[in-house]
Design a protein around this motif. Structure first.
Motif, PDB file in Angstrom:
ATOM      1  N   ILE A  25      61.280  98.817   3.480  1.00  0.00           N
ATOM      2  CA  ILE A  25      60.115  97.963   3.692  1.00  0.00           C
ATOM      3  C   ILE A  25      58.904  98.722   3.189  1.00  0.00           C
ATOM      4  O   ILE A  25      58.476  99.714   3.793  1.00  0.00           O
ATOM      5  N   ASP A  26      58.326  98.273   2.075  1.00  0.00           N
ATOM      6  CA  ASP A  26      57.221  99.004   1.458  1.00  0.00           C
ATOM      7  C   ASP A  26      55.855  98.590   2.006  1.00  0.00           C
ATOM      8  O   ASP A  26      54.886  99.316   1.853  1.00  0.00           O
ATOM      9  N   ASP A  27      55.780  97.413   2.624  1.00  0.00           N
ATOM     10  CA  ASP A  27      54.507  96.927   3.151  1.00  0.00           C
ATOM     11  C   ASP A  27      54.759  96.394   4.564  1.00  0.00           C
ATOM     12  O   ASP A  27      55.207  95.256   4.748  1.00  0.00           O
ATOM     13  N   LEU A  28      54.461  97.223   5.549  1.00  0.00           N
ATOM     14  CA  LEU A  28      54.756  96.869   6.936  1.00  0.00           C
ATOM     15  C   LEU A  28      53.950  95.658   7.404  1.00  0.00           C
ATOM     16  O   LEU A  28      54.451  94.823   8.153  1.00  0.00           O
ATOM     17  N   ALA A  29      52.699  95.560   6.936  1.00  0.00           N
ATOM     18  CA  ALA A  29      51.861  94.434   7.357  1.00  0.00           C
ATOM     19  C   ALA A  29      52.419  93.113   6.847  1.00  0.00           C
ATOM     20  O   ALA A  29      52.462  92.111   7.574  1.00  0.00           O
ATOM     21  N   LYS A  30      52.866  93.085   5.583  1.00  0.00           N
ATOM     22  CA  LYS A  30      53.458  91.865   5.026  1.00  0.00           C
ATOM     23  C   LYS A  30      54.755  91.518   5.744  1.00  0.00           C
ATOM     24  O   LYS A  30      55.024  90.353   6.043  1.00  0.00           O
ATOM     25  N   ALA A  31      55.576  92.536   5.998  1.00  0.00           N
ATOM     26  CA  ALA A  31      56.845  92.291   6.693  1.00  0.00           C
ATOM     27  C   ALA A  31      56.598  91.710   8.082  1.00  0.00           C
ATOM     28  O   ALA A  31      57.276  90.769   8.518  1.00  0.00           O
ATOM     29  N   GLU A  32      55.585  92.237   8.766  1.00  0.00           N
ATOM     30  CA  GLU A  32      55.250  91.720  10.090  1.00  0.00           C
ATOM     31  C   GLU A  32      54.800  90.265  10.002  1.00  0.00           C
ATOM     32  O   GLU A  32      55.186  89.433  10.832  1.00  0.00           O
ATOM     33  N   GLY A  33      54.014  89.957   8.961  1.00  0.00           N
ATOM     34  CA  GLY A  33      53.549  88.584   8.777  1.00  0.00           C
ATOM     35  C   GLY A  33      54.701  87.625   8.523  1.00  0.00           C
ATOM     36  O   GLY A  33      54.757  86.532   9.104  1.00  0.00           O
ATOM     37  N   HIS A  34      55.627  88.022   7.658  1.00  0.00           N
ATOM     38  CA  HIS A  34      56.766  87.152   7.343  1.00  0.00           C
ATOM     39  C   HIS A  34      57.669  86.948   8.549  1.00  0.00           C
ATOM     40  O   HIS A  34      58.125  85.826   8.821  1.00  0.00           O
ATOM     41  N   LEU A  35      57.926  88.014   9.297  1.00  0.00           N
ATOM     42  CA  LEU A  35      58.780  87.891  10.480  1.00  0.00           C
ATOM     43  C   LEU A  35      58.108  87.043  11.556  1.00  0.00           C
ATOM     44  O   LEU A  35      58.777  86.313  12.287  1.00  0.00           O
ATOM     45  N   SER A  36      56.783  87.115  11.622  1.00  0.00           N
ATOM     46  CA  SER A  36      56.049  86.320  12.614  1.00  0.00           C
ATOM     47  C   SER A  36      56.024  84.845  12.253  1.00  0.00           C
ATOM     48  O   SER A  36      56.089  83.979  13.133  1.00  0.00           O
ATOM     49  N   LYS A  37      55.916  84.540  10.957  1.00  0.00           N
ATOM     50  CA  LYS A  37      55.749  83.153  10.517  1.00  0.00           C
ATOM     51  C   LYS A  37      57.070  82.457  10.188  1.00  0.00           C
ATOM     52  O   LYS A  37      57.163  81.229  10.271  1.00  0.00           O
ATOM     53  N   ILE A  38      58.061  83.220   9.769  1.00  0.00           N
ATOM     54  CA  ILE A  38      59.349  82.628   9.371  1.00  0.00           C
ATOM     55  C   ILE A  38      60.408  82.842  10.446  1.00  0.00           C
ATOM     56  O   ILE A  38      61.171  81.930  10.769  1.00  0.00           O
ATOM     57  N   GLY A  39      60.451  84.047  10.984  1.00  0.00           N
ATOM     58  CA  GLY A  39      61.414  84.338  12.049  1.00  0.00           C
ATOM     59  C   GLY A  39      62.561  85.218  11.584  1.00  0.00           C
ATOM     60  O   GLY A  39      63.087  85.061  10.482  1.00  0.00           O
ATOM     61  N   TYR A  40      62.944  86.127  12.437  1.00  0.00           N
ATOM     62  CA  TYR A  40      64.018  87.079  12.152  1.00  0.00           C
ATOM     63  C   TYR A  40      65.333  86.363  11.874  1.00  0.00           C
ATOM     64  O   TYR A  40      66.026  86.645  10.900  1.00  0.00           O
ATOM     65  N   TYR A  41      65.660  85.408  12.735  1.00  0.00           N
ATOM     66  CA  TYR A  41      66.976  84.760  12.614  1.00  0.00           C
ATOM     67  C   TYR A  41      67.081  83.958  11.325  1.00  0.00           C
ATOM     68  O   TYR A  41      68.118  83.988  10.649  1.00  0.00           O
ATOM     69  N   ARG A  42      66.018  83.210  10.955  1.00  0.00           N
ATOM     70  CA  ARG A  42      66.066  82.433   9.714  1.00  0.00           C
ATOM     71  C   ARG A  42      66.190  83.358   8.503  1.00  0.00           C
ATOM     72  O   ARG A  42      66.975  83.099   7.595  1.00  0.00           O
ATOM     73  N   LEU A  43      65.447  84.448   8.496  1.00  0.00           N
ATOM     74  CA  LEU A  43      65.502  85.376   7.369  1.00  0.00           C
ATOM     75  C   LEU A  43      66.844  86.114   7.304  1.00  0.00           C
ATOM     76  O   LEU A  43      67.275  86.529   6.228  1.00  0.00           O
ATOM     77  N   SER A  44      67.509  86.249   8.450  1.00  0.00           N
ATOM     78  CA  SER A  44      68.776  86.994   8.464  1.00  0.00           C
ATOM     79  C   SER A  44      69.825  86.354   7.567  1.00  0.00           C
ATOM     80  O   SER A  44      70.702  87.035   7.026  1.00  0.00           O
ATOM     81  N   GLY A  45      69.749  85.028   7.389  1.00  0.00           N
ATOM     82  CA  GLY A  45      70.693  84.372   6.489  1.00  0.00           C
ATOM     83  C   GLY A  45      70.510  84.777   5.045  1.00  0.00           C
ATOM     84  O   GLY A  45      71.446  84.680   4.240  1.00  0.00           O
ATOM     85  N   TYR A  46      69.303  85.242   4.713  1.00  0.00           N
ATOM     86  CA  TYR A  46      69.010  85.650   3.343  1.00  0.00           C
ATOM     87  C   TYR A  46      69.299  87.126   3.102  1.00  0.00           C
ATOM     88  O   TYR A  46      69.579  87.531   1.974  1.00  0.00           O
ATOM     89  N   TRP A  47      69.239  87.957   4.145  1.00  0.00           N
ATOM     90  CA  TRP A  47      69.597  89.360   3.922  1.00  0.00           C
ATOM     91  C   TRP A  47      71.083  89.629   4.191  1.00  0.00           C
ATOM     92  O   TRP A  47      71.592  90.695   3.875  1.00  0.00           O
ATOM     93  N   HIS A  48      71.776  88.645   4.728  1.00  0.00           N
ATOM     94  CA  HIS A  48      73.195  88.841   5.040  1.00  0.00           C
ATOM     95  C   HIS A  48      74.006  89.331   3.828  1.00  0.00           C
ATOM     96  O   HIS A  48      74.806  90.273   3.964  1.00  0.00           O
ATOM     97  N   PRO A  49      73.857  88.730   2.608  1.00  0.00           N
ATOM     98  CA  PRO A  49      74.643  89.225   1.472  1.00  0.00           C
ATOM     99  C   PRO A  49      74.260  90.629   1.029  1.00  0.00           C
ATOM    100  O   PRO A  49      75.008  91.265   0.264  1.00  0.00           O
ATOM    101  N   MET A  50      73.106  91.123   1.480  1.00  0.00           N
ATOM    102  CA  MET A  50      72.654  92.456   1.089  1.00  0.00           C
ATOM    103  C   MET A  50      73.218  93.533   2.004  1.00  0.00           C
ATOM    104  O   MET A  50      72.951  94.728   1.794  1.00  0.00           O
ATOM    105  N   ARG A  51      73.981  93.145   3.013  1.00  0.00           N
ATOM    106  CA  ARG A  51      74.577  94.119   3.914  1.00  0.00           C
ATOM    107  C   ARG A  51      75.864  94.693   3.322  1.00  0.00           C
ATOM    108  O   ARG A  51      76.548  94.035   2.544  1.00  0.00           O
ATOM    109  N   GLU A  52      76.161  95.906   3.674  1.00  0.00           N
ATOM    110  CA  GLU A  52      77.387  96.549   3.186  1.00  0.00           C
ATOM    111  C   GLU A  52      78.605  95.885   3.821  1.00  0.00           C
ATOM    112  O   GLU A  52      78.514  95.249   4.880  1.00  0.00           O
ATOM    113  N   SER A  53      79.732  96.024   3.160  1.00  0.00           N
ATOM    114  CA  SER A  53      80.982  95.460   3.672  1.00  0.00           C
ATOM    115  C   SER A  53      82.109  96.464   3.476  1.00  0.00           C
ATOM    116  O   SER A  53      81.980  97.422   2.700  1.00  0.00           O
ATOM    117  N   ARG A  54      83.194  96.221   4.166  1.00  0.00           N
ATOM    118  CA  ARG A  54      84.364  97.081   4.031  1.00  0.00           C
ATOM    119  C   ARG A  54      85.624  96.272   4.306  1.00  0.00           C
ATOM    120  O   ARG A  54      85.577  95.215   4.933  1.00  0.00           O
TER     121      ARG A  54
END
Length: 321
Positions: A25-54
């Motif tokens: 996370i290069d910009d903490l203020a922007k990340a805080e804004g996005h998490l506040s306005k969009i929501g952690y759970y909604r965004l989690s669907g978009y970072w899910h493919p970026m997680r490691e797998s085994r």
């Protein structure tokens, strides 16, 4: 089943959790804004493919893929936001085409059934026998449809609906009632039409009645995702479209037998494009659809293969037309 164990996390705690799992996370203020306005759970669907797998083995020795909590090297919060914005643009362009398809199908039904009776959509003699067949312990599909239609007509806030209620006692004729139908209602009704009427409408689009029912059902599912702001780009299609194999639709030959494409978003997108070409071949919709993909993020674990897109999809005739 077990009780839900996860605690509430403040936005600051959410950011700390993501960083601890390796998301840059290069910009903490922007990340805080996005998490506040969009929501952690909604965004989690978009970072899910970026997680490691085994690869792991269960008790029987069968192999399966396990998604880890940690992120792939190079994954960034900005990638997540870029993918979220891309998906929003994708939903909007899809809604544009789906609206045209929905309206065209409404007109098809109204013109076909209206010449038989203003209320042909309510009368068993003009519909498929299975649609009006009594069901043990519950309403027939037709009776249920009419009950819901009555509710729509009584509750509709549109000016034309209010005017009709003030002036007439009869239920709305098909050419008015159809304007109150949602895509899901439309899809349900197409399956309840007489076989010869399904054939007539299917022929309008150069497909079979079975294909028409299946594809309209799929597009209804996609429209529902878009209307409720759901993640679309790599969504598994619960309402999977019928394989075009054996149909006389050359533009969709590349989908024949391609389950990965039909099970994911690409199949629905190609079907949408096909209908759009039949309805309004001079539209620039296809150009706008392709253009959106120039903003598709280059991020770890993210690929259009996740959405069922063929490698050379932009050069296929259906998109180059």
């Amino acid at each position: 089943m077990k009780p839900y164990p996860k605690p509430y996390l403040s936005v600051a705690q959410q950011i700390s959790k993501l960083q601890g799992r390796g998301l840059f996370i290069d910009d903490l203020a922007k990340a805080e804004g996005h998490l506040s306005k969009i929501g952690y759970y909604r965004l989690s669907g978009y970072w899910h493919p970026m997680r490691e797998s085994r690869i792991v083995r269960d008790a029987s020795g069968a192999r399966r893929v396990e998604i880890c909590d940690t992120f792939r090297p190079g994954a960034q919060f900005s990638h997540v936001v870029d993918l979220y914005v891309f998906d929003k643009k994708l939903r909007l362009v899809m809604l544009d085409a789906l609206e045209r398809i929905e309206i065209a199908l409404r007109a098809d039904i109204a013109l076909l059934l209206g010449k038989r009776s203003p209320w042909a959509h309510r009368e068993a003699k003009f519909l498929h026998g299975q649609f009006s067949k009594p069901r043990p312990g519950e309403l027939s599909k037709l009776d249920d449809f009419n009950s819901r239609a009555d509710q729509r007509e009584q509750n509709a806030k549109d000016d034309f609906a209010a005017h009709y209620r003030r002036k007439y006692s009869d239920p709305m004729p098909i050419w008015i009632a159809v304007e109150l139908w949602e895509f899901g209602t439309l899809s349900h009704f197409v399956s309840g039409m007489r076989v010869q009427d399904q054939d007539t409408i299917a022929a309008r689009y150069g497909i079979t009645r079975d294909t028409l029912r299946s594809w309209v059902w799929t597009l209804s599912f996609v429209r529902n995702i878009c209307a409720h702001h759901g993640r679309l780009w790599n969504r598994a299609m619960v309402a999977q479209p019928m394989d075009p194999k054996g149909t006389n639709v050359p533009l969709l030959d590349h989908l024949a037998g391609q389950r990965s494409a039909l099970e994911r978003f690409y199949g629905a997108a190609a079907i949408t494009r096909y209908f759009q070409l039949q309805i309004n071949p001079n539209s620039t919709w296809g150009v706008r659809f392709v253009e959106i993909f120039r903003t598709f993020p280059d991020a770890p674990g993210i690929s259009l293969k996740n959405a069922g897109f063929p490698e050379n999809w932009r050069t296929l005739p259906i998109w180059a037309t």
